[in-house]
Design an enzyme around this catalytic site. Structure first.
Site, mmCIF file in Angstrom:
data_model
loop_
_atom_site.group_PDB
_atom_site.id
_atom_site.type_symbol
_atom_site.label_atom_id
_atom_site.label_comp_id
_atom_site.label_asym_id
_atom_site.label_seq_id
_atom_site.Cartn_x
_atom_site.Cartn_y
_atom_site.Cartn_z
ATOM 1 N N HIS A 8 1.156 -0.964 -0.266
ATOM 2 C CA HIS A 8 0.024 0.013 0.178
ATOM 3 C C HIS A 8 1.014 0.992 0.085
ATOM 4 O O HIS A 8 1.921 0.973 0.812
ATOM 5 C CB HIS A 8 -0.954 -0.073 1.345
ATOM 6 C CG HIS A 8 -0.173 0.025 2.339
ATOM 7 N ND1 HIS A 8 -0.710 1.607 3.006
ATOM 8 C CD2 HIS A 8 -0.324 -1.110 3.620
ATOM 9 C CE1 HIS A 8 -0.092 1.196 4.160
ATOM 10 N NE2 HIS A 8 -0.453 -0.112 4.726
ATOM 11 N N HIS A 11 3.322 3.000 13.186
ATOM 12 C CA HIS A 11 2.439 4.088 13.078
ATOM 13 C C HIS A 11 3.124 5.268 14.069
ATOM 14 O O HIS A 11 2.391 6.145 14.070
ATOM 15 C CB HIS A 11 0.839 3.665 14.151
ATOM 16 C CG HIS A 11 0.097 3.344 12.408
ATOM 17 N ND1 HIS A 11 -0.542 2.521 12.500
ATOM 18 C CD2 HIS A 11 0.469 2.389 11.837
ATOM 19 C CE1 HIS A 11 -1.150 2.083 11.322
ATOM 20 N NE2 HIS A 11 -0.296 2.188 11.084
ATOM 21 N N ASP A 63 3.780 -5.986 3.536
ATOM 22 C CA ASP A 63 3.842 -4.482 4.476
ATOM 23 C C ASP A 63 5.013 -5.027 6.073
ATOM 24 O O ASP A 63 5.375 -5.519 5.211
ATOM 25 C CB ASP A 63 2.077 -4.940 5.070
ATOM 26 C CG ASP A 63 1.778 -3.602 5.706
ATOM 27 O OD1 ASP A 63 2.130 -2.913 6.282
ATOM 28 O OD2 ASP A 63 -0.107 -3.459 5.401
ATOM 29 N N GLU A 111 -5.444 1.604 2.811
ATOM 30 C CA GLU A 111 -4.813 0.740 3.058
ATOM 31 C C GLU A 111 -5.402 0.447 4.838
ATOM 32 O O GLU A 111 -5.858 -0.206 5.679
ATOM 33 C CB GLU A 111 -3.867 -0.242 3.792
ATOM 34 C CG GLU A 111 -3.687 -1.368 3.826
ATOM 35 C CD GLU A 111 -3.157 -1.272 5.289
ATOM 36 O OE1 GLU A 111 -2.966 -2.611 5.467
ATOM 37 O OE2 GLU A 111 -2.696 -0.789 5.714
ATOM 38 N N ASP A 115 5.773 2.645 6.379
ATOM 39 C CA ASP A 115 4.365 1.738 6.842
ATOM 40 C C ASP A 115 3.842 2.022 5.932
ATOM 41 O O ASP A 115 3.070 3.580 5.980
ATOM 42 C CB ASP A 115 3.870 1.496 8.064
ATOM 43 C CG ASP A 115 2.872 0.952 7.934
ATOM 44 O OD1 ASP A 115 2.078 0.459 7.088
ATOM 45 O OD2 ASP A 115 2.011 0.799 8.746
HETATM 46 ZN ZN LIG Z 1 -0.221 0.365 8.815
#
Ligand SMILES: [Zn+2]
Length: 359
Positions: free
Chosen positions: A70, A326, A239, A216, A182
């Site tokens: 993504h 994150h 990922d 995503e 990410d």
């Molecule tokens: Zn993520």
């Protein structure tokens, strides 16, 4: 070479993806990078209504293998401007609220970037109880230096996306930090795999479709429509996964994963056993280091939507070990990214004619 790229070991394509700001739903900058690097290497190149980029190689091949990574990332979004010109926001994707204040941000407006900071009452002005609390989102704001609502409204519009200003930076030992490994890391891996295989097309039996997916982070939405459209026999999502090699991470709870010990190959109900075994045997054969992760439930990745698209797709998942997921300062080992590409190149080349992953 990308002007932002100060590390010759970091590929320009990856660095350009990391520099592209692409919160879910506003992925235009990442799309531009993909159109530059991916399109020229593909036999077919499609765009769709959700902004996915779908690149194909060797269209006459059978089976069809889809790789998905993504391109979207976490962000914030302007929700309300108060009378003094302070900007309140919603989150895009799963944020740690503790991490939001004290950041420098860019509000991405149609007329260009507006710089601001995420404000919160200073610790001196908090009661001892308040100091211990996680703030509510509406107790944080963005300060762009405006004097009032009227001035702020001239610059910023409700719904504008916002991104942390945290650029890619190499660290020591082949490690690097950035705002959105990410999943720019995974997006790079699936697209770079196609770019490398475009030079070895004669070795392919399968048609390869590399998809840079959108949205995503807010519910695997781009991959949902892309897997329906591509209708592959096999698919592998790429990922990031949690490296559990830093303090305060109980490996008894989360398993044992290290930066630099190779891509993580997932195993469990979300994963087709033939794909899993094939990935492991390709890694062994090519002497690529890897780690295995137990995933007892549907994963929080594109693999979740892909596996149950249409009448089912034989799905695998590879994850790049990552620290501090994150947050604006994620860390990866660049060699793990390179090894994931090598593994996927070997996997795609190993797939035989009409091999479908049915068991
Ligand atoms: Zn993520």
């Amino acid at each position: 070479m990308s002007p932002k790229n100060k590390n010759k070991d970091a590929p320009d394509f990856l660095v350009d993806l990391l520099e592209a700001r692409s919160p879910s739903g506003s992925e235009q900058e990442a799309q531009k990078v993909l159109d530059k690097y991916l399109k020229p290497c593909s036999d077919e190149y499609e765009k769709d209504t959700m902004g996915n980029r779908i690149a194909s190689l060797y269209p006459e091949g059978d089976p069809i293998i889809m790789l998905a990574g993504h391109m979207d990332e976490l962000g914030l979004m302007v929700r309300y401007i108060d009378k003094d010109g302070f900007i309140y926001f919603d989150t895009i994707g799963g944020h740690d609220i503790m991490m939001i204040s004290g950041r420098r941000v860019k509000i991405l407006t149609d007329k260009g970037d507006i710089t601001g900071v995420t404000g919160r009452r200073a610790i001196h002005l908090m009661s001892p109880e308040d100091r211990k609390k996680v703030p509510n989102l509406h107790e944080l704001w963005i300060d762009i230096g405006a004097r009032n609502k009227k001035e702020a409204e001239k610059l910023v519009t409700i719904g504008d996306p916002i991104i942390y200003e945290h650029d890619f930076q190499p660290l020591r030992n082949n490690r690097a930090t950035g705002r959105a490994f990410d999943d720019k890391a995974g997006c790079y891996v699936v697209c770079e795999t196609l770019r490398r295989l475009s030079k070895e097309k004669s070795k392919l039996k399968a048609k390869l479709v590399s998809v840079a997916t959108t949205q995503e982070e807010i519910g695997v939405r781009g991959s949902t429509i892309a897997s329906y459209a591509v209708n592959p026999h096999m698919a592998i999502a790429v990922d990031v996964g949690h490296a559990t090699d830093h303090p305060e991470c109980d490996q008894k709870k989360y398993g044992e994963f290290y930066l630099g010990k190779g891509p993580i190959i997932s195993r469990g109900p979300n994963i087709n056993p033939i794909i899993f075994n094939k990935l492991v045997s390709c890694a062994n054969k090519a002497k690529i280091p890897y780690q295995i992760e137990a995933e007892a439930r549907p994963t929080g990745t594109d693999a979740r939507s892909i596996q149950i698209s249409r009448k089912g797709i034989a799905t695998g998942l590879i994850s790049i070990p990552l620290r501090y997921m994150h947050t604006p300062s994620e860390i990866v080992d660049l060699q793990d990214i390179e090894n994931a590409i090598k593994l996927l190149v070997a996997f795609v080349k190993s797939v035989k004619k009409k091999e479908y992953g049915i068991w």
